[in-house]
Design an enzyme around this catalytic site. Structure first.
Site, PDB file in Angstrom:
ATOM      1  N   LYS A 286       0.878  -1.119  -0.089  1.00  0.00           N
ATOM      2  CA  LYS A 286      -0.114   0.033   0.115  1.00  0.00           C
ATOM      3  C   LYS A 286       0.689   1.334  -0.060  1.00  0.00           C
ATOM      4  CE  LYS A 286      -4.171  -1.705   1.836  1.00  0.00           C
ATOM      5  NZ  LYS A 286      -4.094  -3.093   1.943  1.00  0.00           N
TER       6      LYS A 286
ATOM      7  N   GLU B 138     -10.918   6.393   2.874  1.00  0.00           N
ATOM      8  CA  GLU B 138     -11.724   5.602   3.605  1.00  0.00           C
ATOM      9  C   GLU B 138     -10.763   4.352   4.103  1.00  0.00           C
ATOM     10  OE1 GLU B 138     -11.324   5.527   0.151  1.00  0.00           O
ATOM     11  OE2 GLU B 138     -10.719   3.532   0.396  1.00  0.00           O
TER      12      GLU B 138
ATOM     13  N   SER C  47       1.993  -9.704  -0.529  1.00  0.00           N
ATOM     14  CA  SER C  47       1.532  -8.141  -0.677  1.00  0.00           C
ATOM     15  C   SER C  47       2.085  -7.604   0.530  1.00  0.00           C
ATOM     16  CB  SER C  47       0.100  -8.083  -0.911  1.00  0.00           C
ATOM     17  OG  SER C  47      -0.677  -8.895  -0.026  1.00  0.00           O
TER      18      SER C  47
HETATM   19  C1  PLP Z   1      -4.877  -3.995   1.406  1.00  0.00           C
HETATM   20  C2  PLP Z   1      -4.056  -5.311   1.150  1.00  0.00           C
HETATM   21  C3  PLP Z   1      -4.488  -6.076   0.074  1.00  0.00           C
HETATM   22  C4  PLP Z   1      -5.769  -6.110  -1.044  1.00  0.00           C
HETATM   23  O1  PLP Z   1      -5.624  -4.845  -1.633  1.00  0.00           O
HETATM   24  P1  PLP Z   1      -5.214  -5.096  -3.273  1.00  0.00           P
HETATM   25  O2  PLP Z   1      -5.822  -3.483  -3.801  1.00  0.00           O
HETATM   26  O3  PLP Z   1      -6.322  -6.217  -3.738  1.00  0.00           O
HETATM   27  O4  PLP Z   1      -4.001  -5.287  -3.463  1.00  0.00           O
HETATM   28  C5  PLP Z   1      -3.705  -7.148  -0.121  1.00  0.00           C
HETATM   29  N1  PLP Z   1      -2.719  -7.298   0.882  1.00  0.00           N
HETATM   30  C6  PLP Z   1      -2.587  -6.748   1.892  1.00  0.00           C
HETATM   31  C7  PLP Z   1      -1.331  -7.209   2.722  1.00  0.00           C
HETATM   32  C8  PLP Z   1      -3.237  -5.686   1.901  1.00  0.00           C
HETATM   33  O5  PLP Z   1      -3.091  -4.828   3.044  1.00  0.00           O
END
Ligand code: PLP
Length: 394
Positions: free
Chosen positions: A97, A119, A380
């Site tokens: 993010k 948000e 992620s």
């Molecule tokens: C917010 C989040 C996601 C989901 O968001 P995408 O926009 O689909 O990437 C995925 N993994 C983590 C660790 C997150 O914090």
């Protein structure tokens, strides 16, 4: 309908902001000028080497990029594949993010805005926005459903420590989709000094495109790292989890012009690409979970970051054209995958990221991924935030 060959996939969607049948700009008349202003500012910034340099510098000296590509040796051996992990969990604040919020905060500053609006559901995007605002000396106001505020106390505290204002949303189900509506309403009223910082590849044009471009750094780094690591240069599979779809979009953008198979993995209880129907949600047209009357349904997942009833419009387009495919996994598979990665590689991944891994494990063990295949998986985020919530499931 735009044919898939008319534009190169994952390129500039033009002024309409359409990806095939999806995307666009479905907002109140009063927000159209604001969307135009952001689109013009982003086009200008993205073509400006000075802006790009500033962003790259911040991502390097502040956010910790480039992130490593880690071969998962022991798990690869168990699964009979070569699994490479793109380590977004190692960035500052612990997820991808940060790539998006630093980009948008720099853009807001360039546009002369003094405040970021956002948000948040689980609080992760709120924390990221509060972080970027503090970094650049902007104010941050974060809208959050009252129920989520109760459930995510730690992230609310983090936002307060970072100097952000957290506004409780008491309408509707008092969760993410109500917070989105409220943030949009507030934006209408304060558009002169406020910039709406969206957390994923959704919302009205230019957000889905702009957020994908800010996340493209994941895919571009991974492409170069795979070229150095793999004899074939390009992996057989590129896999990422999908909430709104930003980490997946950024990853796919680096490989869409290759032979790699692109796979997005959703939570079974929030699988808009699999169970959704075309509809309009929060300013854009895409696949949305809805009941038989067209009412938007709540999404449910063990991973709070995947609790969104829609999917980014570009993913809907990639699905329709067959360039990417979308799979679902269950909460139980996800928790097992998290624990298995922790015990084979010493990496505690976020529950969100563990969705992608759960699919890879299932596919490798059932022959869906052929033995000997190479798989790039975007991890992620890190899972520290999730440990307490899965303790009953272990
Ligand atoms: C917010 C989040 C996601 C989901 O968001 P995408 O926009 O689909 O990437 C995925 N993994 C983590 C660790 C997150 O914090």
């Amino acid at each position: 309908m735009t044919s898939m060959t008319e534009h190169a996939l994952m390129s500039d969607p033009g002024t309409s902001g359409r990806f095939g049948d999806y995307g666009g700009r479905y907002v109140p008349e009063s927000l159209i000028p604001a969307c135009h202003e952001i689109e013009a500012a982003f086009r200008d910034a993205w073509a400006d080497p000075g802006f790009r340099d500033r962003l790259t510098t911040l991502l390097t000296v502040y956010a910790g990029r480039p992130t490593p590509l880690t071969p998962a040796h022991r798990l690869s051996r168990e699964l009979g594949i070569t699994l490479l992990l793109k380590r977004e969990d190692l960035t500052h604040t612990g997820s991808h993010k940060i790539n998006n919020v630093v980009g948008q905060a720099l853009l807001a500053q360039r546009m002369g805005k003094r405040r970021l609006l956002a948000e948040t559901g689980a609080g992760q995007h709120g924390v990221a926005t509060a972080t970027a605002a503090a970094l650049l000396g902007l104010r941050a106001t974060v809208f959050m459903g009252e129920r989520d505020i109760e459930r995510q106390e730690l992230n609310v505290l983090r936002m307060h420590v970072l100097g952000a204002e957290v506004v409780p949303v008491t309408t509707g189900s008092r969760t993410l989709k109500d917070a989105c509506n409220e943030a949009m309403r507030h934006w209408v009223a304060s558009v002169d000094d406020s910039y709406y910082c969206l957390g994923s590849v959704m919302g009205p044009h230019p957000y889905p495109w702009m957020v994908r471009e800010f996340q493209r750094v994941i895919g571009e780094e991974a492409r170069a790292q795979c070229a150095a690591e793999l004899p074939a240069a390009v992996p057989d599979y590129v896999v990422a989890c999908i909430g709104g779809g930003s980490n997946a979009a950024g990853t796919f953008a680096g490989f869409v012009d290759t032979t790699a198979r692109l796979v997005g993995v959703e939570a079974e209880g929030g699988a808009a690409a699999t169970f959704g129907r075309a509809g309009v949600l929060h300013g854009f047209r895409s696949l949305v979970l809805q009941d038989e009357h067209g009412q938007v349904q709540e999404a449910h997942s063990v991973a709070a970051g995947l609790d969104y009833p829609g999917i980014g419009p570009e993913h809907a387009h990639l699905r329709d054209g067959g360039r990417a495919r979308y799979e679902t996994v269950t909460d139980a598979e996800v928790v097992r995958a998290l624990v298995r990665l922790a015990r084979t590689e010493g990496i505690v991944a976020a529950l969100e990221s563990s969705h992608a891994l759960a699919w890879v494990i299932r596919a490798a063990e059932s022959g869906g991924i052929a033995p000997g295949s190479t798989v790039l998986l975007t991890l992620s985020g890190r899972g520290d935030k999730d440990i307490a919530s899965i303790k009953e499931l272990l």
